[in-house]
Design an enzyme around this catalytic site. Structure first.
Site, PDB file in Angstrom:
ATOM      1  N   LYS A  53      -7.179  -0.347  -9.950  1.00 48.26           N
ATOM      2  CA  LYS A  53      -7.860  -1.100  -8.881  1.00 48.26           C
ATOM      3  C   LYS A  53      -9.113  -0.344  -8.452  1.00 48.26           C
ATOM      4  O   LYS A  53      -9.026   0.814  -8.036  1.00 48.26           O
ATOM      5  CB  LYS A  53      -6.909  -1.265  -7.682  1.00 48.26           C
ATOM      6  CG  LYS A  53      -7.514  -1.997  -6.486  1.00 48.26           C
ATOM      7  CD  LYS A  53      -6.436  -2.257  -5.425  1.00 48.26           C
ATOM      8  CE  LYS A  53      -6.949  -3.063  -4.238  1.00 48.26           C
ATOM      9  NZ  LYS A  53      -7.696  -2.272  -3.267  1.00 48.26           N
TER      10      LYS A  53
ATOM     11  N   TYR B 258      -2.149   5.563  -4.315  1.00 49.35           N
ATOM     12  CA  TYR B 258      -3.273   6.493  -4.196  1.00 49.35           C
ATOM     13  C   TYR B 258      -2.894   7.698  -5.034  1.00 49.35           C
ATOM     14  O   TYR B 258      -1.753   8.162  -5.001  1.00 49.35           O
ATOM     15  CB  TYR B 258      -3.505   6.881  -2.732  1.00 49.35           C
ATOM     16  CG  TYR B 258      -4.325   5.854  -1.975  1.00 49.35           C
ATOM     17  CD1 TYR B 258      -5.584   5.478  -2.434  1.00 49.35           C
ATOM     18  CD2 TYR B 258      -3.854   5.264  -0.811  1.00 49.35           C
ATOM     19  CE1 TYR B 258      -6.352   4.537  -1.753  1.00 49.35           C
ATOM     20  CE2 TYR B 258      -4.616   4.324  -0.122  1.00 49.35           C
ATOM     21  CZ  TYR B 258      -5.860   3.970  -0.604  1.00 49.35           C
ATOM     22  OH  TYR B 258      -6.615   3.036   0.069  1.00 49.35           O
TER      23      TYR B 258
ATOM     24  N   THR C 107      -5.355   2.935  -7.211  1.00 51.26           N
ATOM     25  CA  THR C 107      -6.682   2.722  -6.610  1.00 51.26           C
ATOM     26  C   THR C 107      -7.571   3.921  -6.886  1.00 51.26           C
ATOM     27  O   THR C 107      -7.216   5.055  -6.568  1.00 51.26           O
ATOM     28  CB  THR C 107      -6.529   2.486  -5.088  1.00 51.26           C
ATOM     29  OG1 THR C 107      -5.718   1.328  -4.903  1.00 51.26           O
ATOM     30  CG2 THR C 107      -7.872   2.273  -4.416  1.00 51.26           C
TER      31      THR C 107
ATOM     32  N   SER D  40       0.822  -1.213   0.000  1.00 49.91           N
ATOM     33  CA  SER D  40       0.000   0.000   0.000  1.00 49.91           C
ATOM     34  C   SER D  40       0.856   1.264   0.000  1.00 49.91           C
ATOM     35  O   SER D  40       1.945   1.282   0.576  1.00 49.91           O
ATOM     36  CB  SER D  40      -0.884  -0.012   1.250  1.00 49.91           C
ATOM     37  OG  SER D  40      -1.457   1.246   1.472  1.00 49.91           O
TER      38      SER D  40
ATOM     39  N   HIS E 122     -12.882  -2.203  -2.617  1.00 47.27           N
ATOM     40  CA  HIS E 122     -12.061  -1.882  -1.450  1.00 47.27           C
ATOM     41  C   HIS E 122     -12.500  -2.714  -0.244  1.00 47.27           C
ATOM     42  O   HIS E 122     -12.438  -2.267   0.902  1.00 47.27           O
ATOM     43  CB  HIS E 122     -12.189  -0.382  -1.123  1.00 47.27           C
ATOM     44  CG  HIS E 122     -10.903   0.287  -0.734  1.00 47.27           C
ATOM     45  ND1 HIS E 122     -10.224   1.143  -1.552  1.00 47.27           N
ATOM     46  CD2 HIS E 122     -10.183   0.229   0.415  1.00 47.27           C
ATOM     47  CE1 HIS E 122      -9.144   1.600  -0.923  1.00 47.27           C
ATOM     48  NE2 HIS E 122      -9.098   1.048   0.269  1.00 47.27           N
TER      49      HIS E 122
END
Ligand SMILES: Cc1cc2nc3c(=O)[nH]c(=O)nc-3n(C[C@H](O)[C@H](O)[C@H](O)COP(=O)(O)O)c2cc1C
Length: 404
Positions: free
Chosen positions: A272, A167, A193, A144, A296
């Site tokens: 994603k 992100y 994402t 992440s 998510h």
């Protein structure tokens, strides 16, 4: 049934004299037993129970929470029961091969580890213990942006490149910095994402945080006055980045972000958080190299729709031009089988490995992979599919939309 309701039922069954004759059966269900080691876990739910015993309530809420009324969280798991397997006989299943390849990354199994931010809130060794488990099991790990350790440290622990989840942030210069850093660490793929453009409402997480207001130095750094620093500033991937005014996502992004990202890195770009056919087609059109069908883990839009239900339309939209992966609610090897049969190239897990990690560190995460891989192998044996490629839609029976 909630975990709490199930526990209460199990306790009632275990203590009821009237049901004493059922004891051999109820002990098999006794998820309140303490596990002496990860090896004692028989399914991932044993590890969920073990994790809940050791994780502080606020962190437990963070892990387990969905959004709003958690309809999507429930739908993710429930969607798998709409489909039944259709076993086949007299196929030589003496050799079952789980290996596969996605975007040039070779995997020992189609089960991959999805990104979870702040894993140190569950275990002191967080992403590093997970990376060592991924190494032992030759599993794909997607780290992440909000990981508790840096991409350099995680890659070193994995002993091979991981994929980097990005992100988008609201400042492209920062986005580029993150991407360059992942690229320099050898990540071949960036998974961007896109399912959280403007916040979310996590009721369970907020509720449990209210009950447990301690400041945990294991996952929040504190300033000179002892106040927790804003999360971003304490995440290793943001070291040296001015986080003033920085948001991890931006509500104003449109599809040209994908082009800009593609133009700024040679890494493959996977999106994603795609759930609709049109978006899958647009993703391909804008240059995406792959798609992950994801909501998510029920933590983004409260659509009420499980990802297994969204998967076929996304596969259709992608039209075979890029691989389509899926995550959400996968708790059994048969779930993995069903997702592969419905067109996924690989299948991600989030909470299950987090339970294993929280309960037993590296050994717990390894046990989760072992359990799910064993269950998947047995599903393949039963359905006469010797390789991941041989898993086909023909081995599923659809009980129809009124299955619930
Ligand atoms: C506690 C938690 C943190 C997560 N953090 C991230 C994250 O940082 N980036 C991301 O793309 N997805 C994140 N996810 C979503 C997972 O990558 C994945 O999509 C989801 O967990 C799959 O559903 P499952 O938990 O039912 O297996 C997170 C999920 C959880 C439960």
């Amino acid at each position: 049934m909630t975990v709490y309701a199930r526990r209460a039922l199990l306790k009632f069954l275990a203590t009821s004299p009237a049901l004493a004759s059922l004891a051999p059966f109820t002990t098999a269900l006794a998820d309140d037993r303490t596990l002496a080691s990860a090896a004692d876990a028989l399914d991932v739910f044993d590890l969920e129970s073990a994790a809940q015993r050791v994780v502080p309530p606020a962190h437990w809420g963070y892990l387990q929470s969905g959004v709003d009324g958690e309809a999507t969280l429930r739908a993710n798991q429930a969607a798998f029961s709409r489909y039944q397997l259709r076993p086949r006989r007299f196929v030589d299943v003496s050799r079952i091969d789980l290996s596969t390849e996605v975007l040039g990354t070779k995997l020992a199994s189609p089960i991959l580890l999805c990104p979870i931010g702040g894993l140190r809130s569950l275990h002191p060794e967080g992403d590093l213990a997970l990376a060592r488990a991924a190494k032992t099991k030759s599993a794909l790990q997607i780290m992440s942006t909000q990981a508790s350790f840096s991409v350099e440290d995680i890659t070193a622990a994995r002993g091979a490149p991981v994929w980097f989840q990005l992100y988008t942030t609201n400042q492209f210069e920062v986005t580029k910095k993150l991407v360059k850093r992942a690229e320099s660490a050898g990540c071949p793929v960036v998974a961007v994402t896109v399912d959280l453009p403007a916040g979310r409402n996590m009721v369970t997480a907020t509720r449990l945080r209210r009950e447990d207001t301690r400041i945990c130095s294991g996952c929040h750094t504190v300033d000179e006055r002892g106040n927790p620093r804003p999360d971003l500033a304490s995440r290793p991937m943001f070291a040296g980045v001015d986080t003033q005014g920085l948001g991890v996502t931006s509500p104003s992004l449109t599809w040209d972000f994908i082009r800009r990202l593609k133009d700024s890195t040679p890494m493959k770009v996977v999106i994603k958080g795609i759930e609709a056919r049109e978006d899958a087609a647009l993703a391909v059109k804008h240059g995406a190299d792959g798609i992950i069908v994801s909501n998510h883990g029920g933590r983004a839009t409260e659509s009420g729709r499980g990802t297994l239900e969204s998967l076929p339309e996304v596969v259709q939209g992608a039209a075979g031009r890029v691989p389509v992966l899926v995550d959400g609610g996968v708790r059994r090897g048969t779930d993995v089988y069903k997702a592969l049969a419905r067109g996924a190239s690989a299948v991600g897990i989030g909470r299950p490995y987090a339970w294993g990690l929280a309960a037993f560190g590296q050994a717990g995460a390894e046990r989760v992979l072992d359990i799910l891989n064993t269950e998947l192998r047995l599903a393949m044996v039963g359905c006469g599919a010797r390789t991941v490629r041989e898993i086909s839609a023909g081995s599923l029976i659809d009980r129809g939309p009124a299955w619930r």
